[in-house]
Structure formats: C-alpha cells, structure tokens
Motif scaffolding. Structure first.
Motif, PDB file in Angstrom:
ATOM      1  N   ARG A   1     -31.366  30.744 -33.326  1.00 22.22           N
ATOM      2  CA  ARG A   1     -30.689  31.454 -33.801  1.00 22.22           C
ATOM      3  C   ARG A   1     -30.787  32.143 -35.682  1.00 22.22           C
ATOM      4  N   SER A   2     -31.656  31.259 -35.842  1.00 20.64           N
ATOM      5  CA  SER A   2     -31.718  31.391 -37.589  1.00 20.64           C
ATOM      6  C   SER A   2     -33.028  32.677 -37.165  1.00 20.64           C
ATOM      7  N   TRP A   3     -34.064  32.549 -36.963  1.00 20.17           N
ATOM      8  CA  TRP A   3     -35.790  32.395 -36.949  1.00 20.17           C
ATOM      9  C   TRP A   3     -35.286  34.697 -35.595  1.00 20.17           C
ATOM     10  N   ASN A   4     -34.675  34.251 -35.502  1.00 24.24           N
ATOM     11  CA  ASN A   4     -34.181  34.952 -34.231  1.00 24.24           C
ATOM     12  C   ASN A   4     -33.225  36.897 -35.564  1.00 24.24           C
ATOM     13  N   LYS A   5     -32.772  36.276 -35.891  1.00 27.25           N
ATOM     14  CA  LYS A   5     -32.143  37.507 -37.280  1.00 27.25           C
ATOM     15  C   LYS A   5     -33.740  38.236 -37.440  1.00 27.25           C
ATOM     16  N   THR A   6     -34.377  37.111 -37.565  1.00 22.19           N
ATOM     17  CA  THR A   6     -35.423  38.459 -38.397  1.00 22.19           C
ATOM     18  C   THR A   6     -36.740  38.495 -37.202  1.00 22.19           C
ATOM     19  N   HIS A   7     -37.277  37.452 -35.863  1.00 25.47           N
ATOM     20  CA  HIS A   7     -38.306  37.862 -35.370  1.00 25.47           C
ATOM     21  C   HIS A   7     -38.108  37.978 -34.188  1.00 25.47           C
ATOM     22  N   ASN A   8     -36.993  38.478 -33.121  1.00 23.72           N
ATOM     23  CA  ASN A   8     -36.693  38.878 -32.410  1.00 23.72           C
ATOM     24  C   ASN A   8     -37.089  38.244 -31.169  1.00 23.72           C
TER      25      ASN A   8
ATOM     26  N   LYS B   1     -30.278  40.046 -27.803  1.00 24.55           N
ATOM     27  CA  LYS B   1     -29.484  39.397 -28.199  1.00 24.55           C
ATOM     28  C   LYS B   1     -27.892  39.054 -26.820  1.00 24.55           C
TER      29      LYS B   1
ATOM     30  N   ALA C   1     -29.345  35.840 -27.320  1.00 27.12           N
ATOM     31  CA  ALA C   1     -28.565  35.035 -28.414  1.00 27.12           C
ATOM     32  C   ALA C   1     -27.375  34.108 -28.440  1.00 27.12           C
ATOM     33  N   ASN C   2     -26.225  35.477 -27.775  1.00 30.70           N
ATOM     34  CA  ASN C   2     -24.909  34.688 -27.790  1.00 30.70           C
ATOM     35  C   ASN C   2     -24.693  34.077 -26.874  1.00 30.70           C
TER      36      ASN C   2
END
Length: 189
Positions: A15-22, A26, A29-30
């Motif tokens: 979740r943390s890395w997904n904010k900037t690294h896709n 989404k 992630a959810n």
C-alpha cells in the motif's frame, strides 16, 4: 515474526509503495487480502523451487515464501521499480528463501536455477505468449509451467504444438474468481 504479522507487514509495504510505484492496480490494492488468499490457494500444488514470472508486487511469490519457508522462490520482474520493491520487501520481511531477479524471463539463464523448478504465472498474459517467453526454460528436463487461469481462459487459449497440459488443479475461490484453476504445462516428449 509470525506469518500473519509478516503478511500484514507485506500488505502495508504494498500500500505504501503503490502510492508512487504502481505495483498493483487500485482494485488489487483495495482487495489485497483476496489476492494474497488467491496466491496462497495454489501453494500446495507447487514444488520446492518456484519461479514467479512477472512478479510485480510479489504475487503469488511473496505470500507463498512467507507461508512455506522450505520452498525456494525466485521473483522475476523486468520493471526496475517493481524489482526494487521486491528486494526491499523481502529484506524487510527477512525472507531468506527468496531471490529477486531484475530481468525478463527470456533473458534469464535456466542454469541459474536448481534442477526441476516450476515457473508460475498469475495474470501475466495468454498461454501461448507465456510459453513463448519461457520456452528456453521449458525445454530443460523437469521444468513445468503453472498458470493461474479460469476454465474459460483455458478453453479459449490454445497450447502451442510440442507442449501439453499435464494437469489441471481446481483452486478454491470466492466471488468473481469462481472457476479458478492451476494449469500445469510441460514440453511434450
């Protein structure tokens, strides 16, 4: 650290890395816990050495490595940012049974893996395309390709000449993923 704690730490890292690294979509992630369950659902159908093709955010390789530390897992990812995440995650989770390979599978020398390994692919593409990418590996003795698919996909996607479906395992699944299977493919002869 217990398995459940490691899984939760892994979820937070994604979740943390997904904010900037896709790393994952989404939607994934959810519903990350569902994707982890899906990854673990195939674990009992895999051998001791697993090559996770196009690992992305580490699914299915990292959850399997957490739950089954006796398995050796290689995470193959060509995207450098995703491979950096995988390396960071395996270090933070202290996964000694995992190696990260930042390369395309077709560029990875099969002799770098122990004998008799399995390549697993989850949401990577059509059967024929994946076999094309892994042909160099599948030509080796004792190497299998395991595809996480649906029954409908297997009916629609041809298996190239010289390759054969050796086994189909039904995977327990919920919701929209009903009919999930693990297809084992080998070179014929």
């Amino acid at each position: 650290m217990k398995d459940r704690e490691r899984i939760e730490e892994y979820v937070e890292l994604i979740r943390s890395w997904n904010k900037t690294h896709n790393l994952v979509s989404k939607g994934q992630a959810n519903n990350i816990h569902e994707h982890i369950e899906d990854s673990l659902s195939v674990s009992k159908h895999t051998g001791r050495v697993l090559v996770d093709l196009g690992s992305g955010g580490g699914l299915p390789g990292i959850p399997i490595a957490i739950k089954e530390p006796e398995k050796r897992v290689f995470l193959v990812e060509s995207n450098t940012k995703k491979a950096s995440f995988l390396l960071n995650a395996t270090n933070k989770l202290n996964l000694k049974n995992v190696s990260v390979i930042n390369s395309r599978i077709e560029d990875v020398d099969p002799s770098g893996f122990p004998a008799r390994y399995e390549i697993i692919a989850r949401a990577v593409g059509k059967t024929e395309h994946i076999i094309g990418l892994t042909k160099r590996h599948l030509d080796g003795p004792g190497v299998q390709l395991k595809l996480m698919k649906t029954e409908g996909q297997v009916k629609e996607e041809p298996v190239p000449q010289n390759y054969v479906i050796k086994k189909i395992d039904k995977i327990p699944s919920k919701g929209k993923d009903k009919g999930r299977i693990l297809v084992t493919i080998e070179k014929n002869g």
